[in-house]
Design a protein around this motif. Structure first.
Motif, PDB file in Angstrom:
ATOM      1  N   ARG A 118       0.860  -1.181   0.000  1.00 15.41           N
ATOM      2  CA  ARG A 118       0.000   0.000   0.000  1.00 15.41           C
ATOM      3  C   ARG A 118       0.898   1.233   0.000  1.00 15.41           C
ATOM      4  NH1 ARG A 118      -5.137  -0.274  -1.348  1.00 15.41           N
ATOM      5  NH2 ARG A 118      -6.137   0.692   0.458  1.00 15.41           N
ATOM      6  N   VAL A 119       0.305   2.384  -0.283  1.00 19.06           N
ATOM      7  CA  VAL A 119       1.135   3.592  -0.356  1.00 19.06           C
ATOM      8  C   VAL A 119       1.820   3.892   0.971  1.00 19.06           C
ATOM      9  CG1 VAL A 119       0.046   4.743  -2.287  1.00 19.06           C
ATOM     10  CG2 VAL A 119      -0.904   5.016  -0.010  1.00 19.06           C
ATOM     11  N   LEU A 136      -1.744   4.852  -7.815  1.00 23.01           N
ATOM     12  CA  LEU A 136      -2.998   5.525  -7.485  1.00 23.01           C
ATOM     13  C   LEU A 136      -4.174   4.574  -7.593  1.00 23.01           C
ATOM     14  CD1 LEU A 136      -2.378   8.876  -9.405  1.00 23.01           C
ATOM     15  CD2 LEU A 136      -2.109   8.463  -6.963  1.00 23.01           C
ATOM     16  N   GLN A 137      -4.148   3.729  -8.610  1.00 25.71           N
ATOM     17  CA  GLN A 137      -5.287   2.830  -8.785  1.00 25.71           C
ATOM     18  C   GLN A 137      -4.820   1.490  -9.338  1.00 25.71           C
ATOM     19  OE1 GLN A 137      -7.888   5.103 -11.227  1.00 25.71           O
ATOM     20  NE2 GLN A 137      -6.312   5.683 -12.669  1.00 25.71           N
ATOM     21  N   ASP A 197       0.073  -1.609  -6.048  1.00 28.99           N
ATOM     22  CA  ASP A 197      -0.817  -1.766  -4.904  1.00 28.99           C
ATOM     23  C   ASP A 197      -1.104  -3.251  -4.725  1.00 28.99           C
ATOM     24  OD1 ASP A 197      -2.841   0.309  -3.285  1.00 28.99           O
ATOM     25  OD2 ASP A 197      -3.434  -1.799  -3.290  1.00 28.99           O
ATOM     26  N   LEU A 199      -3.690  -4.583  -4.183  1.00 33.01           N
ATOM     27  CA  LEU A 199      -4.926  -4.925  -4.909  1.00 33.01           C
ATOM     28  C   LEU A 199      -4.589  -5.443  -6.309  1.00 33.01           C
ATOM     29  CD1 LEU A 199      -6.894  -1.744  -3.862  1.00 33.01           C
ATOM     30  CD2 LEU A 199      -7.497  -4.065  -3.178  1.00 33.01           C
ATOM     31  N   GLY A 246     -15.095 -12.182  -3.754  1.00 28.79           N
ATOM     32  CA  GLY A 246     -15.123 -12.672  -2.375  1.00 28.79           C
ATOM     33  C   GLY A 246     -14.587 -11.596  -1.448  1.00 28.79           C
TER      34      GLY A 246
ATOM     35  N   HIS C  68     -21.219   5.140  -4.974  1.00 31.83           N
ATOM     36  CA  HIS C  68     -20.498   4.364  -5.990  1.00 31.83           C
ATOM     37  C   HIS C  68     -19.460   5.199  -6.720  1.00 31.83           C
ATOM     38  CE1 HIS C  68     -23.346   1.057  -5.564  1.00 31.83           C
ATOM     39  NE2 HIS C  68     -24.307   1.983  -5.509  1.00 31.83           N
ATOM     40  N   ARG C  70     -16.390   6.848  -8.211  1.00 33.89           N
ATOM     41  CA  ARG C  70     -15.015   6.360  -8.269  1.00 33.89           C
ATOM     42  C   ARG C  70     -14.080   7.537  -8.556  1.00 33.89           C
ATOM     43  NH1 ARG C  70     -11.808   3.894 -11.771  1.00 33.89           N
ATOM     44  NH2 ARG C  70     -13.251   4.162 -13.502  1.00 33.89           N
ATOM     45  N   ALA C  73      -7.610   9.745 -11.021  1.00 33.38           N
ATOM     46  CA  ALA C  73      -6.227   9.702 -10.502  1.00 33.38           C
ATOM     47  C   ALA C  73      -5.913  10.946  -9.670  1.00 33.38           C
ATOM     48  CB  ALA C  73      -5.250   9.568 -11.657  1.00 33.38           C
ATOM     49  N   VAL C  76      -7.307  10.666  -6.307  1.00 34.40           N
ATOM     50  CA  VAL C  76      -6.568   9.723  -5.464  1.00 34.40           C
ATOM     51  C   VAL C  76      -5.332  10.414  -4.886  1.00 34.40           C
ATOM     52  CG1 VAL C  76      -5.414   7.496  -5.352  1.00 34.40           C
ATOM     53  CG2 VAL C  76      -7.405   7.780  -6.825  1.00 34.40           C
ATOM     54  N   ALA C  97     -12.988   1.035  -3.195  1.00 37.18           N
ATOM     55  CA  ALA C  97     -12.573  -0.332  -2.861  1.00 37.18           C
ATOM     56  C   ALA C  97     -11.266  -0.704  -3.553  1.00 37.18           C
ATOM     57  CB  ALA C  97     -13.659  -1.321  -3.232  1.00 37.18           C
ATOM     58  N   LEU C  98     -11.066  -0.208  -4.766  1.00 37.24           N
ATOM     59  CA  LEU C  98      -9.895  -0.639  -5.520  1.00 37.24           C
ATOM     60  C   LEU C  98      -8.939   0.523  -5.791  1.00 37.24           C
ATOM     61  CD1 LEU C  98     -11.613  -3.125  -7.990  1.00 37.24           C
ATOM     62  CD2 LEU C  98     -10.573  -3.570  -5.774  1.00 37.24           C
ATOM     63  N   VAL C  99      -8.870   1.425  -4.830  1.00 44.41           N
ATOM     64  CA  VAL C  99      -8.009   2.603  -4.971  1.00 44.41           C
ATOM     65  C   VAL C  99      -6.859   2.475  -3.980  1.00 44.41           C
ATOM     66  CG1 VAL C  99      -7.991   5.038  -4.314  1.00 44.41           C
ATOM     67  CG2 VAL C  99      -9.717   4.197  -5.898  1.00 44.41           C
ATOM     68  N   SER C 100      -5.702   3.022  -4.345  1.00 39.32           N
ATOM     69  CA  SER C 100      -4.519   2.941  -3.468  1.00 39.32           C
ATOM     70  C   SER C 100      -4.618   3.993  -2.372  1.00 39.32           C
ATOM     71  CB  SER C 100      -3.252   3.166  -4.291  1.00 39.32           C
ATOM     72  OG  SER C 100      -3.160   2.186  -5.292  1.00 39.32           O
ATOM     73  N   LEU C 101      -5.251   3.615  -1.293  1.00 38.23           N
ATOM     74  CA  LEU C 101      -5.424   4.546  -0.172  1.00 38.23           C
ATOM     75  C   LEU C 101      -4.271   4.380   0.816  1.00 38.23           C
ATOM     76  CD1 LEU C 101      -9.217   4.208   0.701  1.00 38.23           C
ATOM     77  CD2 LEU C 101      -8.093   5.963  -0.662  1.00 38.23           C
ATOM     78  N   ARG C 108     -12.216   3.774   9.070  1.00 36.02           N
ATOM     79  CA  ARG C 108     -13.520   3.225   8.662  1.00 36.02           C
ATOM     80  C   ARG C 108     -14.360   3.180   9.932  1.00 36.02           C
ATOM     81  NH1 ARG C 108      -9.772   0.900   5.268  1.00 36.02           N
ATOM     82  NH2 ARG C 108     -10.353   1.034   3.063  1.00 36.02           N
ATOM     83  N   VAL C 122     -27.169 -10.151  -3.362  1.00 41.65           N
ATOM     84  CA  VAL C 122     -26.664  -9.688  -4.660  1.00 41.65           C
ATOM     85  C   VAL C 122     -26.830 -10.779  -5.699  1.00 41.65           C
ATOM     86  CG1 VAL C 122     -25.007  -8.054  -3.735  1.00 41.65           C
ATOM     87  CG2 VAL C 122     -24.366 -10.440  -4.040  1.00 41.65           C
ATOM     88  N   HIS C 135     -20.591 -11.871  -5.113  1.00 41.15           N
ATOM     89  CA  HIS C 135     -19.568 -11.167  -4.360  1.00 41.15           C
ATOM     90  C   HIS C 135     -20.187 -10.524  -3.139  1.00 41.15           C
ATOM     91  CE1 HIS C 135     -17.178 -12.066  -7.734  1.00 41.15           C
ATOM     92  NE2 HIS C 135     -17.854 -11.284  -8.557  1.00 41.15           N
ATOM     93  N   GLY C 136     -19.507 -10.617  -2.039  1.00 41.22           N
ATOM     94  CA  GLY C 136     -20.042 -10.098  -0.786  1.00 41.22           C
ATOM     95  C   GLY C 136     -20.329  -8.610  -0.876  1.00 41.22           C
TER      96      GLY C 136
END
Lengths: 382, 233, 299
Positions: A118-119, A136-137, A197, A199, A246, C68, C70, C73, C76, C97-101, C108, C122, C135-136
């Protein structure tokens, strides 16, 4: 005779027989250069190990070799380690006693380790981009300085992750990454790898994938046809189609770096995290102390060997001096006949050997420096 | 170093031996040296058959051979009373010696060899000294080879370099052991000219086998071995 | 309606206190904390507790709820540069969810009660010949439950104090005040709950799950387009739901189009607005005022 005249006469004598002078200096320099280089390299190695360990107070991993885990987590070497669930990092943060940085070290790209993290990692290690940004993504890659230079890549280039090992059971598949940054060099192991990342490494794992969003609309089964599959080119325009397959709390990590807020927090965390099922807590400073101890033992062995070599070199030098005096007896007698004192003759000889010694030291230093320069960074040996 | 101009010094002999006895190690031969002296400004040739002890006598006067008996004076100083260090210092500063085997240092060029006594403390090694070294070499015909090492010089050239080295510090007494033995007659004549000119008011004791040269000396002392000494003009 | 009046009073106090009771903020040695949020309830909460010690930016553009959305860049990069990122963490902010935080900066606020999160049904799908799966996903809107919202406020308090210890006293005071009001609201809702439990409710959206869970209410969601009259399928689903539950009230996040209102009334359903608290500047608690308009069940 003044020291200036002694040095002038000694220098002329050495220059007159410069081949012999150089050979003698080399014979003295070689046994000096080797231990010198070994000491410099091993000192650098031990200091490098210790500094990295000091900067990484705790490492979490699955049960297994703590040396393998430490080397993988601190020096970013892919290692066959059992995975750790990502929720462990959340568990560390939930303690409120320090930060947690995940590491995923299963893959590579063009032979360079691909480090999923992670960053936060960049902040913890003080890694600043020399060009571009941090990831970033999804699909963003940042290259270590040396990796960028070696691969000839810069911001805007693409790099494809290497095909997984044939017996990789995780069904991983190559992913095309975008280079969004190149880090400034640090001289450490971070320079030689590719960061992304975590991810993104889970995309390679197949745990995050892209297709039409089935979570919207009515519940019911959606069958994804061939047209729904998205090529593993993580085009920013299509990132919205990607989603976790998941709960990512179960996604695999190789290790979690833990940065407690203070010494007390470190002790508390080490105790509490050690009680988690399937989690091993490793203190890198202790592992590194073991490794350094091994290195120093080997060095002592080498030093003993070098002591014998030095003794034999000393005998050899004594022989050379003796033979030299005999060969130059007429010359020395002539000096005395002209009016040189015996002390002046001794001073002249000492000046000659002093100059040879200085030359030998310079050659040894140059040889040691060359050795240190030519040999790879010890930190990378791990 | 330079020959003294003090009138009293002129009355004193530059070199003198009295009842001098030299030996060559325990059980070796012994040389009973008859008394003689070299006056200030006097050029004396020392002759005699091989093995008569000429070189040994010269080395004794240079302080390089021990005196077993009697006394010897060189450049005004008694040698027996001085220790080895004193004799060495005296030789370095007051005496110039041309050795039979030259004794040049192989790593120094001709000029540096000439200047060697100055490096060892016989006098200042400055621009004037270097200039004098080059002048001496030019006087004996070696100007062109001043920067050659001994290995690049002929034997005759080496001998002339050794001659210049003995003169560089203007000694009061010059002891020369066959200084022209390797030179052709013309070069030898020129070398002796230089030697005589440089000795000036000092003294010269010069071993020579060349009867043709004897006439150029003030006096010839002949050592006949076993103590016999003859003196002729 | 007496109870309704009490609720309005409680929330009016909360809202006024939020504006008037900030008082002088303790001196922040490093300047105000730069905080980024995505949904309005979190922005409201951070601003409410942090006072002058924080500068809160809701990153989602105006008119975008942040459920939702998004980030691009550049967004971010702003997130990575923030001192603190305050997220609800459950159900909403799916675009992150899929961002480099920077995890160290992320809070949270709902993470502390994960066991109370409500799973959202879902769609299942298959990849090729693979097994069908889904997906959860989780319901959001945790802030509509006063007790959960209080815990979220405590999480924000912890995050602010950890980063700016000098703010501790002021933040604690503001939290205590907010907690008092949330507790009061909970007691009021709890008192109202028995009456509401007797009246099954329909809802056009899945936003009321946490309130229903807290107070044992029966709220059945029937997805409804609030702008166009229901089609045959929706009408059939509504008829079946009304028949099955005897519901007389349809909860909606905003007032539907007149044609939709007429259609609902035609089915015996009174559309009643209970806002989700996502409107900019609205306090989450004020959103719950909608509950007051739910007709009380007959004794």
């Amino acid at each position: 005779m003044t020291p200036r005249h002694a040095l002038a006469l000694a220098a002329r004598a050495l220059w007159h027989s410069r081949g012999r002078t150089l050979l003698t200096a080399l014979a003295l320099a070689l046994p000096l250069a080797l231990p010198w280089a070994v000491h410099r390299l091993s000192d650098g190695y031990v200091q490098g190990l210790a500094a990295r360990a000091e900067a990484t107070p705790l490492v979490l991993g699955a049960p297994g070799s703590q040396v393998d885990l430490t080397l993988a987590a601190l020096w970013l070497r892919p290692a066959p380690l059992a995975p750790l669930p990502a929720s462990v990092a959340d568990a560390v943060r939930a303690e409120g006693l320090g930060g947690a940085v995940p590491l995923h070290l299963r893959y590579s790209a063009r032979g360079r380790p691909l480090v999923g993290t992670r960053v936060d990692y960049f902040a913890r290690r003080g890694l600043q981009p020399a060009q571009g940004t941090h990831p970033l993504q999804l699909g963003d890659a940042v290259l270590g300085a040396e990796a960028a230079a070696a691969l000839g890549l810069g911001v805007g280039d693409r790099i494809i992750t290497d095909a997984a090992h044939p017996f990789d059971l995780a069904r991983s598949q190559p992913v095309r990454l975008r280079v969004v940054g190149v880090l400034a060099p640090t001289g450490g192991p971070d320079d030689g790898v590719i960061f992304t990342d975590v991810l993104t490494t889970w995309v390679v794992d197949g745990l995050i994938h892209g297709h039409r969003d089935p979570t919207r609309g009515d519940a019911g089964e959606v069958v994804l046809g061939p047209g729904d599959a998205v090529a593993l080119d993580l085009d920013p325009a299509r990132l919205g189609q990607f989603h976790p397959h998941g709960d990512l709390a179960d996604a695999p990590l190789t290790a979690v770096l833990v940065f407690p807020t203070d010494a007390k927090a470190k002790a508390l965390l080490a105790g509490r995290l050690g009680r988690l099922d399937g989690v091993r807590v490793v203190r890198p400073d202790q592992v590194v102390a073991q490794l350094a101890g091994l290195v120093l033992k080997l060095r002592r062995l080498l030093d003993a060997h070098q002591a014998l070599v030095a003794a034999s070199t000393a005998l050899f030098v004594a022989l050379v001096i003796g033979l030299g005096l005999r060969a130059r007896a007429a010359e020395l007698r002539a000096l005395v006949d002209v009016g040189a004192s015996r002390a002046a003759v001794v001073v002249l000889q000492a000046a000659e050997w002093g100059l040879i010694g200085a030359l030998a030291l310079a050659l040894a230093a140059a040889g040691a420096a060359l050795g240190v320069w030519l040999l790879p960074d010890p930190a990378r040996w791990t | 170093m330079a020959a003294s101009t003090d009138p009293r010094a002129l009355l004193e002999p530059i070199a003198r031996v009295e009842g001098l006895r030299l030996t060559h190690g325990p059980g070796g031969w012994a040389l009973e040296c008859p008394d003689f002296a070299v006056a200030a400004g006097e050029r004396v040739a020392l002759a005699g058959p091989s093995g008569a002890g000429k070189t040994t006598l010269l080395r004794a006067l240079a302080g390089l051979h021990p005196i077993a008996g009697g006394q010897a004076w060189a450049a005004g100083a008694p040698l027996k009373a001085r220790g080895e260090a004193g004799r060495r210092r005296h030789r370095l500063r007051q005496v110039g010696v041309v050795f039979q085997r030259f004794g040049l240092l192989p790593h120094l060029d001709a000029l540096e060899n000439v200047l060697l006594p100055l490096r060892l403390g016989a006098g200042p090694l400055d621009g004037a000294a270097r200039s004098r070294g080059r002048t001496l070499l030019a006087a004996v015909g070696l100007e062109a080879v001043a920067h050659r090492k001994p290995s690049a010089l002929s034997v005759g050239e080496q001998q002339r370099v050794a001659l210049c080295r003995a003169l560089i510090h203007r000694p009061r007494l010059v002891l020369a052991d066959e200084p022209t033995a390797s030179l052709d007659p013309a070069t030898a004549h020129r070398a002796l000219d230089v030697l005589f000119a440089e000795v000036g008011a000092g003294g010269l004791l010069c071993v020579t086998h060349d009867p043709a040269q004897h006439a150029r000396f003030d006096r010839v002392v002949t050592l006949r071995g076993a103590g016999a000494l003859g003196v002729s003009r | 309606m007496k109870r309704a009046g009490m609720w309005v009073g409680v929330w009016a106090l909360v809202a006024v206190a939020g504006c008037a009771r900030r008082g002088p903020a303790p001196t922040a040695p490093q300047g105000p904390l730069q905080v980024i949020t995505l949904v309005e309830p979190m922005r409201w909460l951070v601003e409410r507790l942090g006072g002058d010690g924080v500068v809160v930016t809701r990153l989602a553009p105006a008119g975008e709820a942040g459920l939702h959305w998004r980030p691009a860049a550049a967004d971010v990069q702003r997130l990575q540069a923030a001192d603190l990122i305050v997220l609800n963490g459950a159900g909403v902010e799916q675009g992150l969810a899929l961002v480099s935080l920077p995890d160290a900066q992320v809070v949270r606020t709902a993470a502390g009660f994960r066991e109370q999160w409500i799973p959202r049904p879902v769609a299942a799908h298959r990849h090729g010949d693979g097994p069908a799966h889904s997906h959860g996903a989780w319901e959001g809107y945790t802030w509509l439950d006063p007790l959960l919202f209080k815990r979220q406020a405590e999480a924000v308090r912890d995050a602010l104090v950890a980063r700016r210890p000098a703010l501790k006293a002021a933040v604690e005071a503001r939290l205590a005040e907010l907690a008092t009001r949330l507790d009061g609201l909970h007691r009021a809702l709890d008192a109202q709950a028995p009456a509401l439990r007797r009246r099954p409710l329909l809802a056009s959206d899945r936003i009321y799950g946490y309130v229903a869970q807290r107070y044992g209410l029966s709220v059945r969601a029937v997805p409804l387009d609030l702008e166009a009259p229901p089609d045959e399928a929706t009408r059939a689903a509504l008829v079946a739901a009304v028949a099955g539950t005897q519901a007389r009230v349809m909860l909606v996040p905003r007032l539907p189009a007149p044609a939709v209102q007429a259609a609902l009334r035609g089915l015996g359903l009174e559309p009643t607005v209970v806002a989700p608290g996502l409107a900019e500047g609205a306090s989450p608690g004020a959103a719950l005022e909608g509950w007051l308009k739910v007709p009380p069940a007959p004794e």
